[in-house]
Design an enzyme around this catalytic site. Structure first.
Site, PDB file in Angstrom:
ATOM      1  N   SER A 146     -39.124 -30.289 -55.593  1.00 27.92           N
ATOM      2  CA  SER A 146     -38.474 -30.132 -54.293  1.00 27.92           C
ATOM      3  C   SER A 146     -38.841 -28.782 -53.707  1.00 27.92           C
ATOM      4  O   SER A 146     -39.157 -27.821 -54.424  1.00 27.92           O
ATOM      5  CB  SER A 146     -36.946 -30.311 -54.341  1.00 27.92           C
ATOM      6  OG  SER A 146     -36.259 -29.143 -54.003  1.00 27.92           O
ATOM      7  N   TYR A 159     -28.458 -25.202 -58.186  1.00 26.51           N
ATOM      8  CA  TYR A 159     -29.615 -26.045 -57.881  1.00 26.51           C
ATOM      9  C   TYR A 159     -30.838 -25.174 -57.591  1.00 26.51           C
ATOM     10  O   TYR A 159     -31.931 -25.412 -58.124  1.00 26.51           O
ATOM     11  CB  TYR A 159     -29.282 -26.932 -56.683  1.00 26.51           C
ATOM     12  CG  TYR A 159     -30.406 -27.814 -56.194  1.00 26.51           C
ATOM     13  CD1 TYR A 159     -30.633 -29.056 -56.780  1.00 26.51           C
ATOM     14  CD2 TYR A 159     -31.221 -27.413 -55.142  1.00 26.51           C
ATOM     15  CE1 TYR A 159     -31.657 -29.876 -56.323  1.00 26.51           C
ATOM     16  CE2 TYR A 159     -32.249 -28.231 -54.687  1.00 26.51           C
ATOM     17  CZ  TYR A 159     -32.456 -29.448 -55.282  1.00 26.51           C
ATOM     18  OH  TYR A 159     -33.479 -30.250 -54.830  1.00 26.51           O
TER      19      TYR A 159
END
Length: 331
Positions: A146, A159
């Site tokens: 990501s 995260y």
């Protein structure tokens, strides 16, 4: 004349986090190319469902319930994958979880769970498959990371920490295998995907989370993962938002962080109130295990373009005003 892409027919592909979202889409994409699949996830029912879908496409698809946070289970996954035909050609690290909210308002076990799944899970996967690749003298490890590996996400500190760590892991491993010409360690840095991920996320925002915009069809990302398997590259940015976000953050990290934090705070003020919950971080969930959440529409596409144009405008204005502000501050 451009060469045709190498065939994946009969190859053995391991996909983690295969039960929903990008992992589920990736399983279908490889099945359509004729690859045989070892599918891993924590939830048995959803895992069996995607295995059945891939089998219906004419390939072998074996579901293996696996918790990527437990090294012994990941080692077992690799061992069982080898039983299919004695080799592993491609391993896709994809299993991931998300926790939203201020870090100091999250339970410690949720923070730990994000790091264990997102970072340690990928490390366990790499540790399990690289000895197989070295013995074969060939193999491709694909890591779906990501754009969070380059761009910090306020209200997603754990995260972000996991994704920054994954980028470091990939770059370190690329150095470790550079004497093996046919072993590849690859990373993809996509933008937000239109998956059920927001519904599965641990939520400590105080409001119901929604997929941010722009978001992209996970089937397109799955196709990009297949292309990397066929023609490995160190780093891939599958959509325009990832390219834009990395560039903007690289040039103007403080401004980009401020804009993102402001948008999150605005969402908290205007969102639908919600209780807090750990989502799928600590345990698998059984709801909404689709590939795509299907929140994309012409309206959201227009809104995405407007937000992007606004961000570009703010960046240009900041570039123009910054020298003037700096010169004033000298007096």
């Amino acid at each position: 004349m451009k060469k045709s892409a190498p065939s994946l027919s009969g190859k053995t592909v391991v996909i983690t986090g295969a039960s929903s979202g990008v992992g589920r889409a990736t399983a279908v994409a490889f099945a359509k190319k004729g690859a045989n699949l070892i599918l891993a996830a924590r939830g048995a029912e959803a895992l069996q469902s995607i295995a059945d879908s891939c089998t219906a496409l004419g390939v072998r698809a074996i579901p293996i319930q696996t918790d990527m946070t437990i090294a012994a289970e990941v080692t077992r996954l690799a061992e069982q994958a080898l039983q299919l035909n004695g080799r592993i050609d491609i391993w896709v690290n994809n299993a991931g979880v998300l926790a939203l909210g201020a870090l100091d308002e999250m339970p410690a076990d949720v923070i730990d769970g994000v790091i264990k799944t997102n970072l340690l899970g990928y490390l366990h996967g790499a540790r399990a498959v690289l000895p197989v690749f070295k013995k074969q003298q060939k193999g491709t490890l694909i890591n779906n990371i990501s754009i969070g590996g380059w761009v910090a996400a306020p209200y997603g500190a754990a995260y972000t920490a996991s994704k920054y760590g994954l980028r470091g892991m990939v770059e370190a491993l690329q150095g470790e295998v550079n004497t093996f010409p046919h072993i590849h360690v690859c990373a993809l840095y996509p933008g937000f995907q239109d998956t059920p991920g927001a519904k599965h996320a641990a939520n400590y925002l105080g409001v119901q989370p929604a997929n941010p915009i722009p978001n992209f069809d996970p089937n397109r990302l799955a196709s990009a993962i297949v292309k990397v398997a066929q023609r490995p590259t160190n780093s891939t940015y599958p959509d325009w938002s990832a390219v834009f976000a990395r560039g903007a953050y690289g040039l103007f990290p403080e401004l980009t962080r401020s804009i993102m934090a402001g948008l999150m705070r605005m969402a908290q003020r205007k969102g639908t109130p919600s209780n807090t919950y750990p989502g799928n971080v600590l345990h698998p969930v059984a709801y909404d295990m689709r590939i795509q959440a299907k929140t994309s529409s012409q309206r959201t596409a227009r809104k995405a373009k407007m937000l992007t144009a606004a961000a570009i405008g703010a960046t240009v204005l900041w570039m123009v005003m910054r020298p003037k502000m700096s010169s004033k501050s000298e007096f």
